[in-house]
Design an enzyme around this catalytic site. Structure first.
Site: not given
Length: 394
Positions: A31, A366, A290, A162, A8
């Protein structure tokens, strides 16, 4: 020489690869794409802020050493008992493995959600979402079916909020482009929990609510979706909302390959790791982002965020290098830098290192975080390549 595989090229995988390359350690990165994309910014191109190609970089522009091998393949099975992985291009063996396979949508068993809702989790799905909205809105002139002009977004976490901010900015452009009645366009956010953006302080949540409502977003908290039909959601309140665009951002879980491989996992399918981000089941396997069930200092699992994945990737690269050089590994310590939520192109809310910010200043912070990430990927060279990035088109 040890055979090291990284699975990944998301935030965690690319961070591990960059750190290993810096340490002079050869590896193979597997990937399914030949590029790294900016997962946490997918709401921007989905909502029309910029071109999709601006939100990815070729892996070879990031990993430039000849000892860093990149293989485009899809991982289909993990075999940790035999130190191998299976891809659609064949089976590969390893001495050390870094699992950074990202996530999959968590549908919470809601009937019809997976079949009928769009998601925002890759460049491909962001493009599908964008094109679906354009096509659906454009067709309104043919039949004046107002359900074409209704967008329902499920989930009021960071991704959902968002996305709503970005879509709200896009709606006037679409109305003008296709001669649509702007007053008929509905953008509805549904959240089962009692609040939006639970990771932020109450005053920042209130400001986000105020800004989004001023842009025309209908935010409904404490409103659970119980079923999704084609072009319709059913609510726990027994109401129904007819909409030809239904988007789900309500949660994620780990890639199912991890649980299928026999790792000890939590309810979200994440592999349990120790303080070194090392699998508790297989000592030569490290799990990050994750994919990892890592318990923080507060006793809670780390959230599935880009900054957590990056930090874990760096830490794992250092620990693998330490093992190869017969040095002790160092425990991973997560440093929560805060959260910034954009509410469209011009404003945002957030807290960075304990400093609260909102409005234009939050939006500027941001933008600064994006530049910082580009610098991390490739220094001034990368920033120069992407210098026109992240500016709203037009």
């Amino acid at each position: 020489m040890a055979n090291l595989l990284i699975l990944g090229a998301g935030y965690g995988g690319i961070a591990a690869a960059k750190a290993l390359e810096k340490a002079g350690q050869p590896f193979t990165l597997i990937n399914k794409h030949e590029y790294h994309y900016f997962t946490t910014l997918l709401h921007e191109p989905a909502g029309g802020r910029n071109k999709f190609e601006e939100y990815s970089v070729p892996l070879r522009d990031v990993l430039r050493q000849p000892t860093s091998e990149i293989v485009k393949a899809r991982v289909t099975e993990l075999k940790p008992q035999g130190n191998t992985i299976v891809t659609d291009r064949g089976e590969l063996a390893y001495d050390y493995l870094v699992i950074a396979l990202g996530n999959a949508p968590e549908y919470f068993g809601i009937p019809g959600m997976q079949e009928h809702a769009l998601v925002l989790r890759s460049l491909d799905t962001a493009r599908q979402l964008h094109e679906h909205i354009e096509k659906t809105f454009a067709a309104w002139q043919e039949d004046h079916d107002d359900t074409r002009l209704c967008i329902v977004v499920g989930g009021a976490g960071l991704t959902g909020i968002e996305l709503c901010g970005e879509l709200a900015d896009w709606m006037p452009e679409l109305a003008a482009q296709y001669a649509l009645p702007l007053e008929k366009i509905q953008l509805i956010n549904l959240e089962a929990a009692p609040t939006i953006l639970p990771m932020l302080e109450e005053d920042l949540r209130a400001e986000a609510l105020r800004v989004l409502e001023s842009k025309g977003v209908q935010l409904r908290t404490g409103t659970a979706i119980v079923k999704v039909n084609r072009n319709q959601v059913e609510l726990k309140t027994r109401e129904t909302i007819d909409a030809q665009t239904i988007i789900w951002t309500g949660g994620v879980r780990a890639n199912p390959l991890i649980e299928q491989a026999g790792f000890e996992v939590d309810p979200k399918g994440r592999a349990k790791v120790n303080e070194f981000c090392q699998s508790v089941d297989f000592a030569n396997v490290f799990v990050i982002g994750d994919s990892a069930w890592f318990t923080g200092a507060d006793g809670k699992p780390l959230p599935p965020t880009g900054q957590a994945a990056e930090q874990m990737g760096d830490a794992v690269a250092q620990n693998i290098t330490a093992q190869l050089q017969s040095y002790p590994m160092r425990p991973f310590r997560y440093n929560n830098l805060g959260t910034l939520a954009s509410l469209g192109a011009e404003v945002g809310v957030g807290s960075v290192k304990g400093v609260r910010t909102k409005g234009v200043s939050a939006a500027l912070m941001k933008e600064g975080s994006k530049a910082k990430y580009l610098w991390h990927l490739g220094g001034l060279r990368m920033i120069s390549q992407k210098r026109g990035q992240f500016k709203r088109k037009g």
